[in-house]
Design a protein around this motif. Structure first.
Motif, PDB file in Angstrom:
ATOM      1  N   GLY A 195      22.481  32.825  33.165  1.00  0.00           N
ATOM      2  CA  GLY A 195      21.547  32.215  34.110  1.00  0.00           C
ATOM      3  C   GLY A 195      20.093  32.348  33.715  1.00  0.00           C
ATOM      4  O   GLY A 195      19.258  31.560  34.132  1.00  0.00           O
ATOM      5  N   LYS A 196      19.782  33.357  32.905  1.00  0.00           N
ATOM      6  CA  LYS A 196      18.413  33.567  32.437  1.00  0.00           C
ATOM      7  C   LYS A 196      18.271  33.309  30.942  1.00  0.00           C
ATOM      8  O   LYS A 196      17.211  32.922  30.468  1.00  0.00           O
ATOM      9  N   MET A 197      19.344  33.549  30.223  1.00  0.00           N
ATOM     10  CA  MET A 197      19.297  33.324  28.775  1.00  0.00           C
ATOM     11  C   MET A 197      20.701  33.075  28.248  1.00  0.00           C
ATOM     12  O   MET A 197      21.701  33.275  28.955  1.00  0.00           O
ATOM     13  N   ARG A 198      20.762  32.628  26.994  1.00  0.00           N
ATOM     14  CA  ARG A 198      22.030  32.537  26.287  1.00  0.00           C
ATOM     15  C   ARG A 198      21.910  33.407  25.040  1.00  0.00           C
ATOM     16  O   ARG A 198      20.811  33.631  24.525  1.00  0.00           O
ATOM     17  N   ALA A 199      23.045  33.880  24.560  1.00  0.00           N
ATOM     18  CA  ALA A 199      23.030  34.778  23.405  1.00  0.00           C
ATOM     19  C   ALA A 199      24.210  34.465  22.496  1.00  0.00           C
ATOM     20  O   ALA A 199      25.285  34.068  22.970  1.00  0.00           O
ATOM     21  N   ARG A 200      23.987  34.625  21.203  1.00  0.00           N
ATOM     22  CA  ARG A 200      25.042  34.448  20.205  1.00  0.00           C
ATOM     23  C   ARG A 200      25.092  35.675  19.307  1.00  0.00           C
ATOM     24  O   ARG A 200      24.050  36.244  18.982  1.00  0.00           O
ATOM     25  N   ILE A 201      26.298  36.029  18.888  1.00  0.00           N
ATOM     26  CA  ILE A 201      26.456  37.107  17.912  1.00  0.00           C
ATOM     27  C   ILE A 201      27.102  36.532  16.659  1.00  0.00           C
ATOM     28  O   ILE A 201      28.098  35.818  16.724  1.00  0.00           O
ATOM     29  N   ASN A 202      26.502  36.844  15.520  1.00  0.00           N
ATOM     30  CA  ASN A 202      27.089  36.496  14.232  1.00  0.00           C
ATOM     31  C   ASN A 202      27.662  37.784  13.639  1.00  0.00           C
ATOM     32  O   ASN A 202      26.932  38.610  13.095  1.00  0.00           O
ATOM     33  N   TRP A 203      28.974  37.959  13.766  1.00  0.00           N
ATOM     34  CA  TRP A 203      29.599  39.205  13.333  1.00  0.00           C
ATOM     35  C   TRP A 203      29.637  39.321  11.813  1.00  0.00           C
ATOM     36  O   TRP A 203      29.622  40.430  11.272  1.00  0.00           O
ATOM     37  N   LYS A 204      29.652  38.190  11.119  1.00  0.00           N
ATOM     38  CA  LYS A 204      29.673  38.238   9.656  1.00  0.00           C
ATOM     39  C   LYS A 204      28.344  38.740   9.104  1.00  0.00           C
ATOM     40  O   LYS A 204      28.298  39.511   8.151  1.00  0.00           O
ATOM     41  N   GLU A 205      27.238  38.287   9.731  1.00  0.00           N
ATOM     42  CA  GLU A 205      25.922  38.716   9.268  1.00  0.00           C
ATOM     43  C   GLU A 205      25.400  39.920  10.045  1.00  0.00           C
ATOM     44  O   GLU A 205      24.310  40.419   9.760  1.00  0.00           O
ATOM     45  N   ASN A 206      26.182  40.330  11.056  1.00  0.00           N
ATOM     46  CA  ASN A 206      25.836  41.503  11.866  1.00  0.00           C
ATOM     47  C   ASN A 206      24.457  41.378  12.505  1.00  0.00           C
ATOM     48  O   ASN A 206      23.579  42.224  12.349  1.00  0.00           O
ATOM     49  N   ASN A 207      24.240  40.296  13.256  1.00  0.00           N
ATOM     50  CA  ASN A 207      23.009  40.142  14.020  1.00  0.00           C
ATOM     51  C   ASN A 207      23.276  39.267  15.236  1.00  0.00           C
ATOM     52  O   ASN A 207      24.344  38.647  15.358  1.00  0.00           O
ATOM     53  N   PHE A 208      22.305  39.238  16.145  1.00  0.00           N
ATOM     54  CA  PHE A 208      22.441  38.379  17.320  1.00  0.00           C
ATOM     55  C   PHE A 208      21.109  37.713  17.619  1.00  0.00           C
ATOM     56  O   PHE A 208      20.047  38.146  17.161  1.00  0.00           O
ATOM     57  N   GLU A 209      21.191  36.634  18.385  1.00  0.00           N
ATOM     58  CA  GLU A 209      19.980  35.922  18.789  1.00  0.00           C
ATOM     59  C   GLU A 209      20.078  35.573  20.266  1.00  0.00           C
ATOM     60  O   GLU A 209      21.172  35.418  20.807  1.00  0.00           O
ATOM     61  N   THR A 210      18.929  35.477  20.906  1.00  0.00           N
ATOM     62  CA  THR A 210      18.873  35.104  22.316  1.00  0.00           C
ATOM     63  C   THR A 210      17.875  33.971  22.510  1.00  0.00           C
ATOM     64  O   THR A 210      16.985  33.761  21.690  1.00  0.00           O
ATOM     65  N   ASP A 211      18.044  33.254  23.596  1.00  0.00           N
ATOM     66  CA  ASP A 211      17.143  32.145  23.939  1.00  0.00           C
ATOM     67  C   ASP A 211      16.963  32.154  25.449  1.00  0.00           C
ATOM     68  O   ASP A 211      17.945  32.031  26.195  1.00  0.00           O
ATOM     69  N   ASP A 212      15.721  32.297  25.903  1.00  0.00           N
ATOM     70  CA  ASP A 212      15.457  32.337  27.340  1.00  0.00           C
ATOM     71  C   ASP A 212      15.032  30.982  27.898  1.00  0.00           C
ATOM     72  O   ASP A 212      14.571  30.885  29.032  1.00  0.00           O
ATOM     73  N   PHE A 213      15.149  29.925  27.103  1.00  0.00           N
ATOM     74  CA  PHE A 213      14.868  28.536  27.493  1.00  0.00           C
ATOM     75  C   PHE A 213      13.393  28.254  27.735  1.00  0.00           C
ATOM     76  O   PHE A 213      13.039  27.168  28.183  1.00  0.00           O
ATOM     77  N   SER A 214      12.522  29.192  27.418  1.00  0.00           N
ATOM     78  CA  SER A 214      11.091  28.982  27.657  1.00  0.00           C
ATOM     79  C   SER A 214      10.514  27.892  26.755  1.00  0.00           C
ATOM     80  O   SER A 214       9.495  27.290  27.088  1.00  0.00           O
ATOM     81  N   LYS A 215      11.159  27.645  25.616  1.00  0.00           N
ATOM     82  CA  LYS A 215      10.691  26.601  24.700  1.00  0.00           C
ATOM     83  C   LYS A 215      11.625  25.398  24.702  1.00  0.00           C
ATOM     84  O   LYS A 215      11.591  24.568  23.788  1.00  0.00           O
ATOM     85  N   ASN A 216      12.432  25.296  25.728  1.00  0.00           N
ATOM     86  CA  ASN A 216      13.384  24.198  25.838  1.00  0.00           C
ATOM     87  C   ASN A 216      12.640  22.878  26.054  1.00  0.00           C
ATOM     88  O   ASN A 216      11.888  22.730  27.020  1.00  0.00           O
ATOM     89  N   PRO A 217      12.813  21.866  25.184  1.00  0.00           N
ATOM     90  CA  PRO A 217      12.076  20.600  25.326  1.00  0.00           C
ATOM     91  C   PRO A 217      12.676  19.659  26.364  1.00  0.00           C
ATOM     92  O   PRO A 217      12.077  18.646  26.703  1.00  0.00           O
ATOM     93  N   TRP A 218      13.867  19.987  26.883  1.00  0.00           N
ATOM     94  CA  TRP A 218      14.561  19.080  27.789  1.00  0.00           C
ATOM     95  C   TRP A 218      14.321  19.477  29.250  1.00  0.00           C
ATOM     96  O   TRP A 218      14.046  20.636  29.545  1.00  0.00           O
ATOM     97  N   PRO A 219      14.476  18.538  30.172  1.00  0.00           N
ATOM     98  CA  PRO A 219      14.318  18.865  31.601  1.00  0.00           C
ATOM     99  C   PRO A 219      15.553  19.550  32.177  1.00  0.00           C
ATOM    100  O   PRO A 219      15.654  19.757  33.367  1.00  0.00           O
ATOM    101  N   TYR A 220      16.514  19.907  31.328  1.00  0.00           N
ATOM    102  CA  TYR A 220      17.717  20.607  31.731  1.00  0.00           C
ATOM    103  C   TYR A 220      18.101  21.566  30.607  1.00  0.00           C
ATOM    104  O   TYR A 220      17.621  21.458  29.485  1.00  0.00           O
ATOM    105  N   ARG A 221      18.935  22.516  30.913  1.00  0.00           N
ATOM    106  CA  ARG A 221      19.367  23.482  29.903  1.00  0.00           C
ATOM    107  C   ARG A 221      20.566  22.919  29.146  1.00  0.00           C
ATOM    108  O   ARG A 221      21.575  22.551  29.758  1.00  0.00           O
ATOM    109  N   THR A 222      20.452  22.861  27.843  1.00  0.00           N
ATOM    110  CA  THR A 222      21.531  22.321  27.027  1.00  0.00           C
ATOM    111  C   THR A 222      22.577  23.404  26.777  1.00  0.00           C
ATOM    112  O   THR A 222      22.696  23.971  25.698  1.00  0.00           O
ATOM    113  N   VAL A 223      23.347  23.685  27.828  1.00  0.00           N
ATOM    114  CA  VAL A 223      24.402  24.680  27.777  1.00  0.00           C
ATOM    115  C   VAL A 223      25.714  23.993  28.135  1.00  0.00           C
ATOM    116  O   VAL A 223      25.801  23.295  29.154  1.00  0.00           O
ATOM    117  N   ILE A 224      26.726  24.162  27.301  1.00  0.00           N
ATOM    118  CA  ILE A 224      28.038  23.597  27.593  1.00  0.00           C
ATOM    119  C   ILE A 224      28.700  24.457  28.666  1.00  0.00           C
ATOM    120  O   ILE A 224      28.871  25.661  28.492  1.00  0.00           O
TER     121      ILE A 224
END
Length: 396
Positions: free
Chosen positions: A99-128
């Protein structure tokens, strides 16, 4: 005259039957919706894949994942929080939304990333949306929309399939929102089709199909468990190892200003494994088009690109379309279906990163020194064609 009366009465009777059938289907869908609303949490296995419109043969490999879904009506973007895991190890989260962010984990590269939608260019959240949130959004749309739709039902021994046809509109569900994709050109004659299969014993959906002009997406769930999770315990941080480093979206997308730079000298194969290189191009103006089978605007651009490939001499202008090498499996059918007449190459990660290609479609216009003169993102019928042709004429 008698014959005319009989025909008219027959037409009236058919109309009444049709109207009655539509009303019954709407009533049944309303009951399914109420049943879905009783779900607070759900866990299930999901199988999903893409195929060409009108087909059920996967373009690429099927995706198998395990989901935990938490219903959150207050979330106006998706309507649910969720986490999905690797099927081989259901303790390893690969994606989550809270509801506040989305997160992905790349287990092969052993890192993760998050996105809080603050830089989202769309008027909606592109979340499936996860399965039940998506099913709920579709039924709510069918029950309330003013779009021109038709509902058909087919009853089987243990299930019933409801097909919702939307006329003259390309409608995509983004999160819980029905997005009308009208900015890409006229939708006259376009039919968006959704099918949802309902288990007659539980009155709950178990299969979902979405068909737009570009492609068809099919998802089916199994091993469903309802209201088996603690909603208060859901937090993305619970699934990310404490010592795992982050990798932001900025890290994933190189900050490259390519305008006026010499283009990367790619060395790529076509579908027959024949190698091609940028250094072998001798046209005065050259265009590199990054595209995808799974991109609606990309499909719309094919007619223009076919015409463009015949409009200029090879000495003056030529171009190539780059598809991600991961799309190779379905490309032959895609080319045949769309009657593509121009050159296609398979791009590797090095090439895509060197050109900073992350959005489809993208058009890079190169001058006779292979210097990048202009970059055009997206395709809007009636506008992008003019922009591309003006860029070509400027360099000739």
């Amino acid at each position: 005259m008698k014959r005319l009366i009989v025909i008219t009465l027959t037409q009236v009777i058919i109309g009444l039957i049709s109207c009655s059938s539509q009303t019954k289907d709407l009533d049944n869908l309303d009951k399914v919706l109420e049943r879905i609303r009783q779900i607070e949490t759900a866990s299930y296995y999901s199988t999903n894949f893409f195929c060409f419109s009108g087909d059920t043969i996967p373009i690429d490999e099927k995706t198998f994942e395990y989901f935990n879904e938490y219903t959150v009506p207050a979330d106006t973007s998706v309507g649910a929080y969720y986490v999905k895991f690797e099927l081989s190890d259901t303790t390893k989260m690969i994606f989550a939304y809270d509801g506040k962010m989305r997160a992905r984990i790349n287990w092969k590269e052993n890192n993760f990333e998050t996105d809080d939608f603050s830089k989202n260019p769309w008027p909606y959240r592109t979340v499936i949306a996860p399965f039940f949130a998506k099913s709920k959004a579709l039924i709510e749309y069918a029950l309330t929309t003013k779009d021109s739709i038709k509902i058909d039902s087919v009853f089987y021994k243990n299930s019933v399939a409801y097909k919702i046809s939307i006329f003259n509109e390309e409608v995509e569900l983004v999160g819980r929102l029905p997005i009308h994709i009208s900015e890409l050109g006229s939708n006259e004659g376009v039919i968006s089709e959704y099918i949802i299969w309902i288990n007659r014993k539980t009155n709950l959906p178990y299969k979902f199909q979405r068909t737009l002009p570009a492609n068809t997406m099919i998802e089916e769930i199994s091993n469903l468990k309802i209201n088996n999770l603690n909603r208060n315990n859901f937090a993305i941080s619970n699934y990310i190892p404490v010592d795992m480093p982050t990798r932001t979206e900025a890290d994933n997308k190189p900050k490259i200003d390519l305008i006026n730079s010499i283009a990367f000298n790619y060395q790529l194969n076509d579908l027959e494994n024949k190698s091609h290189s940028l250094k072998d191009i001798s046209s005065k103006v050259y265009m590199i088009n990054y595209t995808s089978m799974f991109c609606g605007p990309c499909g719309l651009s094919v007619e223009f690109l076919n015409d463009l490939s015949k409009k200029y001499s090879k000495e003056d202008f030529s171009f190539v379309s780059l598809y991600n090498e991961n799309e190779k499996k379905g490309l032959l059918n895609y080319i045949k279906q769309h009657e593509i007449k121009y050159e296609i190459l398979l791009a590797d990660k090095t090439t895509l990163d060197s050109y900073n290609l992350h959005l489809t479609p993208t058009f890079l216009i190169l001058d006779n020194n292979k210097r990048i003169s202009k970059i055009i993102y997206g395709y809007k019928k009636g506008e992008t064609e003019i922009e591309i042709e003006n860029a070509i004429k400027t360099l000739l």
